[in-house]
Design a protein around this motif. Structure first.
Motif, PDB file in Angstrom:
ATOM      1  N   PHE A   1       0.839  -1.208   0.000  1.00 50.38           N
ATOM      2  CA  PHE A   1       0.000   0.000   0.000  1.00 50.38           C
ATOM      3  C   PHE A   1       0.869   1.252   0.000  1.00 50.38           C
ATOM      4  O   PHE A   1       0.631   2.191  -0.778  1.00 50.38           O
ATOM      5  CB  PHE A   1      -0.919  -0.027   1.221  1.00 50.38           C
ATOM      6  N   GLN A   2       1.870   1.288   0.847  1.00 48.57           N
ATOM      7  CA  GLN A   2       2.735   2.458   0.930  1.00 48.57           C
ATOM      8  C   GLN A   2       3.512   2.679  -0.364  1.00 48.57           C
ATOM      9  O   GLN A   2       3.570   3.798  -0.892  1.00 48.57           O
ATOM     10  CB  GLN A   2       3.700   2.289   2.106  1.00 48.57           C
ATOM     11  N   LEU A   3       4.114   1.615  -0.904  1.00 46.92           N
ATOM     12  CA  LEU A   3       4.894   1.751  -2.134  1.00 46.92           C
ATOM     13  C   LEU A   3       4.007   2.140  -3.309  1.00 46.92           C
ATOM     14  O   LEU A   3       4.402   2.959  -4.156  1.00 46.92           O
ATOM     15  CB  LEU A   3       5.617   0.438  -2.431  1.00 46.92           C
ATOM     16  N   SER A   4       2.813   1.561  -3.383  1.00 48.79           N
ATOM     17  CA  SER A   4       1.924   1.838  -4.508  1.00 48.79           C
ATOM     18  C   SER A   4       1.515   3.308  -4.546  1.00 48.79           C
ATOM     19  O   SER A   4       1.630   3.974  -5.590  1.00 48.79           O
ATOM     20  CB  SER A   4       0.691   0.937  -4.414  1.00 48.79           C
ATOM     21  N   TYR A   5       1.068   3.840  -3.429  1.00 52.64           N
ATOM     22  CA  TYR A   5       0.596   5.227  -3.422  1.00 52.64           C
ATOM     23  C   TYR A   5       1.749   6.220  -3.530  1.00 52.64           C
ATOM     24  O   TYR A   5       1.604   7.274  -4.165  1.00 52.64           O
ATOM     25  CB  TYR A   5      -0.236   5.483  -2.161  1.00 52.64           C
ATOM     26  N   MET A   6       2.882   5.921  -2.930  1.00 53.80           N
ATOM     27  CA  MET A   6       4.021   6.819  -3.067  1.00 53.80           C
ATOM     28  C   MET A   6       4.532   6.837  -4.504  1.00 53.80           C
ATOM     29  O   MET A   6       4.931   7.892  -5.020  1.00 53.80           O
ATOM     30  CB  MET A   6       5.136   6.402  -2.109  1.00 53.80           C
TER      31      MET A   6
END
Length: 658
Positions: free
Chosen positions: A354-359
């Protein structure tokens, strides 16, 4: 866009507080704030400060709603209550398989939902909020989503890391909202009827289709490439070899092996090319009605990871706005998708995907237009290569703090590897599906052989090129990188964003701030390097052998207490003029050492000798220690650490005992 920040703050506050505030209380407080805001808004004579107060009240309302939602989803209290109630006893319970089972080498692993359990009085009871358990079945039993099992097993918690600075599997499972595990041997479970719920039936059908596609690719004769194609098309890494995983990780191309927004974008562009809704306005709704089932069906087929859900939701919102002739803002669409996903499951905020995708998407939206405008090549091929390079740079700029924090290495070959693996990804994705369907439909052997050989050749070329890149540009290990360094890099990125958006036009101030942050990061890395060069002592609980263990580390030299002291109930060592005493089993305390140690590691339910309580400087309690021992030490105002909560405790040779 303004809603997502208070939602994140609320979830983080609830996580830090351990969801100690009851969700009903948070909801009532949120309603009170909303009522106060409505009263202020309804006043006839509104003053200047009313608008600011209304804004503050609204943000507080959103924060409290996020805290309440996290507390409702959080299952740690129920799981720990059940574990303490049934610790060390066989528990009869009924479980329903909640996720696709994974076939391991010697067992089957599945995430299950505990429905009911039988207490000590023989009464079947149900938990208020439910509880998820990681179940390992020691058998070749074929189970699917929705199957129910009657089990009689022991519940256990997850062990802390098996070595200092190792992978924390316990924290990983806690981020999945799973706090208990169980091992079911042959004969300790009985299969019951399947769940009649419609949603579970749909998920079971999707899982069966996934197994058929997996079987089709496995029968294609692709050998080693079958694992890569399965990971590329379905997100299934069960057949992927460890060497291949490491090759893609070292070259920064592992994002291709995980089903993400790239794969959903390929399907969306394919449907957009087929329908061409921009040229045919009358077919926009037909495009929407055919594209959305394809995107969400693929999301469910691949396991509905956060990155796939984010991409499917964003493309759905874009398509819906296009059909309604509404203009869209990419940042608002991104924030709305994150808001909806966190509303559905607040625990997604702590998932790495989730963090990598949105960043990554945030970086592409902001940096890509500015990077692509720096150069406009004449030739189409060069322009496409440069655009792909700009997308890779933009995504890696914003994901760099997370990559360095979680993986502790910098893949230098990430940019050239993206130029190598991303262009053939659409063909490999679509060809994998076509090949699997051809095999399942018993198509002519010549056609399947031709397509499989083509895929094998392309995949072999890619892996050979990646090996060359890894030898030419090996990854740079950064073992001393920590959270402070990642925050400093985030600060540098924020300064860059403010400068590019002309929110901070004073260039000397920006330059000075950047220099200060770089110097701070350099000093922090040097400090971590110096600390690692010092001799350090690590103490933690080894769940496999059920005793507390001590490691003495200096550089690459390691001394472990396990080979020498694992069979002894109590032992003592002297390290850097400090005495360390470890007690791992019930023992006669009168025969212990007369002189109190500086550091006492106590993993026994027996009473700690009073001479130790008075003279020892630090106490480390293991899982076998009782709560009244902890209360006794707290009343004596002693320095105390609980290894069950802390996981690993360490101290350097030059640090005071604290």
């Amino acid at each position: 866009m303004r809603l997502i920040l208070p939602v994140i703050i609320g979830i983080v506050l609830a996580r830090v507080s351990g969801a100690a505030v009851p969700p009903v209380l948070c909801f009532v407080a949120a309603l009170m704030l909303l009522s106060l805001a409505l009263l202020l808004y309804a006043q006839r004579r509104r003053r200047i400060w009313h608008d600011k107060l209304l804004t503050i009240l609204f943000y507080l309302f959103v924060v409290l709603c996020a805290v309440s939602r996290y507390s409702l989803v959080h299952q740690e209290k129920e799981a720990m209550w059940l574990y303490e109630r049934c610790q060390g006893q066989l528990l009869a319970w009924v479980a329903e398989i909640d996720a696709p089972p994974v076939q391991k080498q010697r067992y089957i692993e599945a995430e299950v939902r505990l429905l009911v359990y039988r207490d000590t009085e023989g009464i079947w009871r149900q938990l208020k909020r439910g509880c998820r358990v990681l179940l390992r079945i020691q058998d070749s039993l074929r189970v699917h989503i929705g199957d129910r099992l009657l089990l009689k097993t022991q519940l256990a918690t997850f062990a802390p890391p098996s070595e200092p600075d190792g992978f924390d599997y316990r924290l990983y499972m806690h981020n999945q909202n799973i706090y208990l595990s169980s091992w079911a041997k042959a004969g300790s479970y009985v299969r019951l009827e399947r769940s009649a719920h419609l949603w579970q039936g749909i998920r079971r059908g999707i899982a069966l289709w996934q197994e058929h596609l997996k079987r089709g690719l496995s029968q294609a004769g692709l050998k080693q490439s079958a694992g890569v194609l399965l990971a590329l098309s379905l997100g299934d890494k069960s057949l992927l070899q460890q060497d291949t995983k490491q090759l893609y990780a070292d070259t920064g191309a592992s994002h291709v092996l995980a089903v993400s927004g790239l794969h959903v974008g390929i399907l969306f562009l394919l449907m957009q090319w087929l329908w061409q809704p921009a040229r045919r306005p009358a077919l926009r709704w037909a495009f929407l009605l055919t594209t959305l089932p394809l995107l969400w069906g693929y999301a469910l087929l691949t396991g509905a990871s956060p990155s796939v859900l984010r991409a499917s939701l964003m493309f759905s919102l874009f398509s819906l706005a296009s059909c309604m002739n509404r203009t869209t803002n990419a940042y608002n669409t991104l924030a709305l998708s994150a808001f909806l996903l966190l509303l559905l499951n607040p625990m997604l905020l702590f998932h790495l995907s989730f963090q990598l995708s949105y960043m990554a998407v945030l970086g592409i939206l902001f940096f890509y237009p500015r990077l692509s405008g720096l150069w406009q090549p004449r030739f189409t091929f060069l322009r496409k290569v440069y655009e792909l390079l700009c997308v890779s740079v933009a995504a890696q700029l914003t994901t760099l703090p997370l990559t360095l924090l979680y993986f502790r290495q910098l893949p230098l070959a990430s940019l050239p590897s993206s130029l190598l693996v991303v262009p053939p990804a659409p063909f490999l994705l679509l060809a994998s599906f076509v090949l699997a369907l051809l095999i399942l439909l018993h198509a002519p052997t010549g056609l399947t052989t031709l397509l499989s050989k083509t895929l094998l050749s392309i995949q072999g070329f890619i892996e050979t090129a990646l090996e060359v890149l890894r030898e030419a540009l090996p990854p740079v290990a950064m073992p001393y990188w920590n959270t402070v360094d990642s925050l400093i890099v985030c600060g540098l990125l924020l300064l860059l964003v403010l400068y590019l958006t002309k929110e901070m036009p004073f260039r000397p101030f920006v330059a000075c701030s950047a220099i200060v942050l770089v110097l701070g990061s350099t000093y922090n890395i040097y400090k971590q390097y110096a600390l690692h060069k010092e001799a350090r002592m690590y103490v933690w609980y080894n769940a496999r052998h059920k005793h507390c263990e001590v490691w003495l580390v200096k550089g690459r030299e390691v001394w472990r207490s396990e080979p020498l002291c694992c069979n002894r109930r109590a032992w003592r060592i002297s390290w850097k003029e400090r005495s360390v005493c470890v007690v791992n089993a019930p023992i006669d305390t009168t025969n212990l050492w007369t002189k109190a140690p500086d550091i006492l590691v106590w993993n026994s339910h027996r009473t700690i000798p009073s001479r130790y309580v008075q003279a020892s400087q630090l106490f480390l309690l293991g899982p076998s220690a009782s709560k009244w021992q902890e209360k006794m030490l707290q009343q004596a105002s002693k320095k105390l650490y609980d290894l069950r909560k802390l996981g690993v405790w360490s101290i350097s040779e030059n640090s005071p005992i604290e």
